[in-house]
Design a protein around this motif. Structure first.
Motif, PDB file in Angstrom:
ATOM      1  N   GLU A   1       0.921  -0.780   0.072  1.00  0.00           N
ATOM      2  CA  GLU A   1      -0.031   0.067   0.149  1.00  0.00           C
ATOM      3  C   GLU A   1       0.504   1.272  -0.046  1.00  0.00           C
ATOM      4  O   GLU A   1       1.808   1.086   0.420  1.00  0.00           O
ATOM      5  CB  GLU A   1      -1.005   0.091   0.980  1.00  0.00           C
ATOM      6  N   TRP A   2       0.856   2.867  -0.709  1.00  0.00           N
ATOM      7  CA  TRP A   2       0.650   3.382  -1.089  1.00  0.00           C
ATOM      8  C   TRP A   2       0.122   4.554   0.517  1.00  0.00           C
ATOM      9  O   TRP A   2      -0.809   4.365   0.275  1.00  0.00           O
ATOM     10  CB  TRP A   2       0.802   4.202  -2.287  1.00  0.00           C
ATOM     11  N   ILE A   3       1.646   5.347   0.395  1.00  0.00           N
ATOM     12  CA  ILE A   3       0.817   6.789   1.245  1.00  0.00           C
ATOM     13  C   ILE A   3       1.433   7.570   1.065  1.00  0.00           C
ATOM     14  O   ILE A   3       2.107   7.675   0.286  1.00  0.00           O
ATOM     15  CB  ILE A   3       0.749   6.407   2.586  1.00  0.00           C
ATOM     16  N   ALA A   4       0.545   9.406   0.522  1.00  0.00           N
ATOM     17  CA  ALA A   4       1.430   9.909   0.540  1.00  0.00           C
ATOM     18  C   ALA A   4       1.119  11.491   1.812  1.00  0.00           C
ATOM     19  O   ALA A   4       0.164  11.172   2.755  1.00  0.00           O
ATOM     20  CB  ALA A   4      -0.077  10.631  -0.493  1.00  0.00           C
ATOM     21  N   VAL A   5       2.315  11.572   1.584  1.00  0.00           N
ATOM     22  CA  VAL A   5       2.713  12.068   3.053  1.00  0.00           C
ATOM     23  C   VAL A   5       3.258  13.963   2.392  1.00  0.00           C
ATOM     24  O   VAL A   5       4.259  14.476   1.710  1.00  0.00           O
ATOM     25  CB  VAL A   5       4.467  11.711   3.891  1.00  0.00           C
ATOM     26  N   GLN A   6       2.526  15.221   3.414  1.00  0.00           N
ATOM     27  CA  GLN A   6       2.880  15.711   3.025  1.00  0.00           C
ATOM     28  C   GLN A   6       3.239  16.902   4.614  1.00  0.00           C
ATOM     29  O   GLN A   6       2.982  16.271   5.492  1.00  0.00           O
ATOM     30  CB  GLN A   6       1.873  17.192   2.227  1.00  0.00           C
ATOM     31  N   THR A   7       4.084  17.449   4.674  1.00  0.00           N
ATOM     32  CA  THR A   7       4.490  18.641   6.227  1.00  0.00           C
ATOM     33  C   THR A   7       3.058  19.861   6.022  1.00  0.00           C
ATOM     34  O   THR A   7       2.062  19.480   4.946  1.00  0.00           O
ATOM     35  CB  THR A   7       5.059  19.345   5.848  1.00  0.00           C
ATOM     36  N   LEU A   8       2.766  19.594   6.997  1.00  0.00           N
ATOM     37  CA  LEU A   8       1.486  21.090   7.447  1.00  0.00           C
ATOM     38  C   LEU A   8       1.310  22.373   5.974  1.00  0.00           C
ATOM     39  O   LEU A   8       0.622  22.419   5.459  1.00  0.00           O
ATOM     40  CB  LEU A   8       1.597  21.930   8.860  1.00  0.00           C
ATOM     41  N   ASP A   9       3.039  22.945   5.957  1.00  0.00           N
ATOM     42  CA  ASP A   9       2.822  23.746   4.732  1.00  0.00           C
ATOM     43  C   ASP A   9       2.652  23.221   3.436  1.00  0.00           C
ATOM     44  O   ASP A   9       1.675  23.874   2.622  1.00  0.00           O
ATOM     45  CB  ASP A   9       4.447  24.618   5.031  1.00  0.00           C
ATOM     46  N   GLN A  10       2.965  22.388   2.992  1.00  0.00           N
ATOM     47  CA  GLN A  10       2.681  22.083   1.458  1.00  0.00           C
ATOM     48  C   GLN A  10       1.149  21.067   1.111  1.00  0.00           C
ATOM     49  O   GLN A  10       0.533  21.832   0.112  1.00  0.00           O
ATOM     50  CB  GLN A  10       3.408  20.034   1.649  1.00  0.00           C
ATOM     51  N   PHE A  11       0.678  20.466   3.011  1.00  0.00           N
ATOM     52  CA  PHE A  11      -0.584  20.346   2.168  1.00  0.00           C
ATOM     53  C   PHE A  11      -1.738  21.517   2.176  1.00  0.00           C
ATOM     54  O   PHE A  11      -2.937  22.042   1.835  1.00  0.00           O
ATOM     55  CB  PHE A  11      -0.816  19.432   3.681  1.00  0.00           C
ATOM     56  N   THR A  12      -1.188  22.653   3.431  1.00  0.00           N
ATOM     57  CA  THR A  12      -2.249  23.731   3.511  1.00  0.00           C
ATOM     58  C   THR A  12      -2.128  24.690   1.799  1.00  0.00           C
ATOM     59  O   THR A  12      -2.992  25.760   1.239  1.00  0.00           O
ATOM     60  CB  THR A  12      -2.180  24.983   4.748  1.00  0.00           C
ATOM     61  N   THR A  13      -1.167  24.384   1.276  1.00  0.00           N
ATOM     62  CA  THR A  13      -0.878  25.286  -0.481  1.00  0.00           C
ATOM     63  C   THR A  13      -1.405  24.818  -0.336  1.00  0.00           C
ATOM     64  O   THR A  13      -1.876  25.003  -1.781  1.00  0.00           O
ATOM     65  CB  THR A  13       0.885  25.388  -0.579  1.00  0.00           C
ATOM     66  N   MET A  14      -1.344  23.262  -1.328  1.00  0.00           N
ATOM     67  CA  MET A  14      -2.639  22.102  -1.938  1.00  0.00           C
ATOM     68  C   MET A  14      -3.767  23.054  -1.343  1.00  0.00           C
ATOM     69  O   MET A  14      -4.921  23.236  -2.829  1.00  0.00           O
ATOM     70  CB  MET A  14      -2.125  21.114  -1.911  1.00  0.00           C
ATOM     71  N   PHE A  15      -3.675  22.676  -0.492  1.00  0.00           N
ATOM     72  CA  PHE A  15      -5.495  22.769  -0.088  1.00  0.00           C
ATOM     73  C   PHE A  15      -5.971  24.488  -0.401  1.00  0.00           C
ATOM     74  O   PHE A  15      -7.376  24.390  -0.976  1.00  0.00           O
ATOM     75  CB  PHE A  15      -5.970  22.234   1.564  1.00  0.00           C
ATOM     76  N   ARG A  16      -4.322  25.372  -0.547  1.00  0.00           N
ATOM     77  CA  ARG A  16      -5.384  26.517  -1.495  1.00  0.00           C
ATOM     78  C   ARG A  16      -5.695  26.597  -1.986  1.00  0.00           C
ATOM     79  O   ARG A  16      -6.910  27.537  -2.855  1.00  0.00           O
ATOM     80  CB  ARG A  16      -4.599  27.769  -0.225  1.00  0.00           C
ATOM     81  N   GLU A  17      -5.027  26.266  -3.118  1.00  0.00           N
ATOM     82  CA  GLU A  17      -5.116  25.958  -4.359  1.00  0.00           C
ATOM     83  C   GLU A  17      -6.209  25.235  -5.401  1.00  0.00           C
ATOM     84  O   GLU A  17      -7.261  25.898  -6.504  1.00  0.00           O
ATOM     85  CB  GLU A  17      -4.292  25.293  -4.939  1.00  0.00           C
ATOM     86  N   THR A  18      -6.757  24.565  -4.429  1.00  0.00           N
ATOM     87  CA  THR A  18      -8.623  24.425  -4.849  1.00  0.00           C
ATOM     88  C   THR A  18      -9.839  25.198  -4.453  1.00  0.00           C
ATOM     89  O   THR A  18     -10.591  25.064  -5.059  1.00  0.00           O
ATOM     90  CB  THR A  18      -8.691  22.961  -3.811  1.00  0.00           C
ATOM     91  N   LEU A  19      -9.002  25.784  -3.455  1.00  0.00           N
ATOM     92  CA  LEU A  19     -10.223  26.728  -3.810  1.00  0.00           C
ATOM     93  C   LEU A  19     -11.066  27.709  -4.502  1.00  0.00           C
ATOM     94  O   LEU A  19      -9.744  28.131  -5.138  1.00  0.00           O
ATOM     95  CB  LEU A  19      -9.964  27.576  -1.846  1.00  0.00           C
TER      96      LEU A  19
END
Length: 110
Positions: free
Chosen positions: A92-110
């Protein structure tokens, strides 16, 4: 011939590239030239994203080392997004991000 760890890493990169290609319907490939001072990640084809791939038995080590390398590779490539793919035992593969990486990605989806 490459050492066993290199072959294992190369196989993991090919595996996740294939899985991502199928899941996203875009062509994802391995990048060549790993380990260079100006390394820009393990995968090519994820728009504005640097990806690092780890396939270690010790997942904590994979995450610790992978995130550190990913941060530098993301700076080298100048991408907005970064993700670490870690293969768990059993495949099984998991995707891991730092909080900064995740919030940057999430903001781009808004």
């Amino acid at each position: 011939m490459a050492n066993p760890n290199k072959r294992k890493g190369d196989a993991a990169e090919r595996e996740i590239a294939g899985l991502l290609t199928d899941a996203l319907n875009i062509r994802i490939r391995r990048k060549l030239g790993a380990g260079r001072q100006d390394d820009t990640g393990d995968l090519d084809g994820l728009p504005d994203c640097t990806a690092q791939v780890k396939n270690y038995a010790d997942i904590a080590r994979a995450i610790r080392e992978g995130l550190a390398v990913l941060e530098q590779q993301q700076k080298n490539s100048g991408t907005i997004h970064g993700v670490l793919f870690v293969r768990r035992r059993g495949g099984e593969w998991i995707a891991v991000q730092t909080l900064d990486q995740f919030t940057t990605m999430f903001r781009e989806t808004l």
